[in-house]
Design a protein around this motif. Sequence first.
Motif: not given
Lengths: 204, 204
Positions: A116-118, A128-132, A138-140, A142-150
């Motif tokens: 269910g996307g959790g 720098a990584f933070r959770v939401d 899981i989609r958010d 993934r996106r944050v991780a991609a943007e932060a280039n981690v």
Amino acid sequence: MDVLVPFDAREPKTRLEPELDVEERRAFAEAMLADVLAALAETAAAPTVLSTAPVDCGAPVVVDARPLSAAVNARLAEREDDPLAVVMADLALATPGALSSLFDTPGDVVLALGRGGGTNALVVRHPAFRVDYHGASIRDHRRVAAEANVRFAEVDSFRLATDVDDPADLVEVLLHGSGRASEWLREAGYRVITTGGRVRASRE
Amino acid sequence: MDVLVPFDAREPKTRLEPELDVEERRAFAEAMLADVLAALAETAAAPTVLSTAPVDCGAPVVVDARPLSAAVNARLAEREDDPLAVVMADLALATPGALSSLFDTPGDVVLALGRGGGTNALVVRHPAFRVDYHGASIRDHRRVAAEANVRFAEVDSFRLATDVDDPADLVEVLLHGSGRASEWLREAGYRVITTGGRVRASRE
């Protein structure tokens, strides 16, 4: 590895309300927390329960009444480069092996796929990584991780993907759990039944 | 390894009826089958589709109109000591890595844990083992394996645990699929939405 185990000690497992009354939900939630802590105890993890209210669970407890994401992010902000894992308290199917696979997977951010996307479990090794946790987290993440280039990795585990939120989830605990939560359900009269090709937990 | 991929070409995915009409269910089921075959093509597997009716899928097809367990057991009975895997055609999240982990796990009988008590994928290396897909099949398969005193193992994969049967499952394909099935859903207008803390697939 330091591991946060978020736990709602005030109104645990409200979605189980059709099945369990408030005292039962509390007892069942504490049984699941005990199972998660027992599985963690067989790994190299050092767990701290991050609870919305005091709880007696045999592990160190930090009380933070803020919403989940804010409470977790406060702990992430406190540390610099030390890794921190976050493992939800309702992963009643978690085993030491599944948790160790998560902790041992390299990456700046390692997410366990969740139903269910959790995001039921993750490891953060990037300052720098933070959770939401809202919505399809899981989609958010993934996106944050991609943007932060981690360096980003996903862990594929049914046991870590299965949080116990809804009545339909109880059958998974009966089928695949082996700790206090499955014992609690059996003592409460739950059994596995099959109706119309579907399998569910039913109370006698 | 030889791999059977059971597929219902006559009335595929009837539980998706509230969401998809009969032609859509057929097209979506064939897209999932194509994804499973594409994932298998990147492993050492030699797949044969075990179908209830002829289907054009680019892999060898054996037609057997009997119920699932009887059709699979007929193939298990034909062989002696050769291993045989059975991988369901609706595992739209399956990846070559998840499937290879299953095939590479040692044991006379290796089961992938499945949601709702199902056995979505297994490997049989024992001449006497037979399947029974009715009800909570994973429990029955564990019992049969224990009684037959075979070396038994379980594989813990969310991707192999997630078969796509019900409307609630479609969101998993959108979130975690990367092949034809997720493309088909997007082209049919499905998007991930969040309502009341729950995530689901909704058609525009």
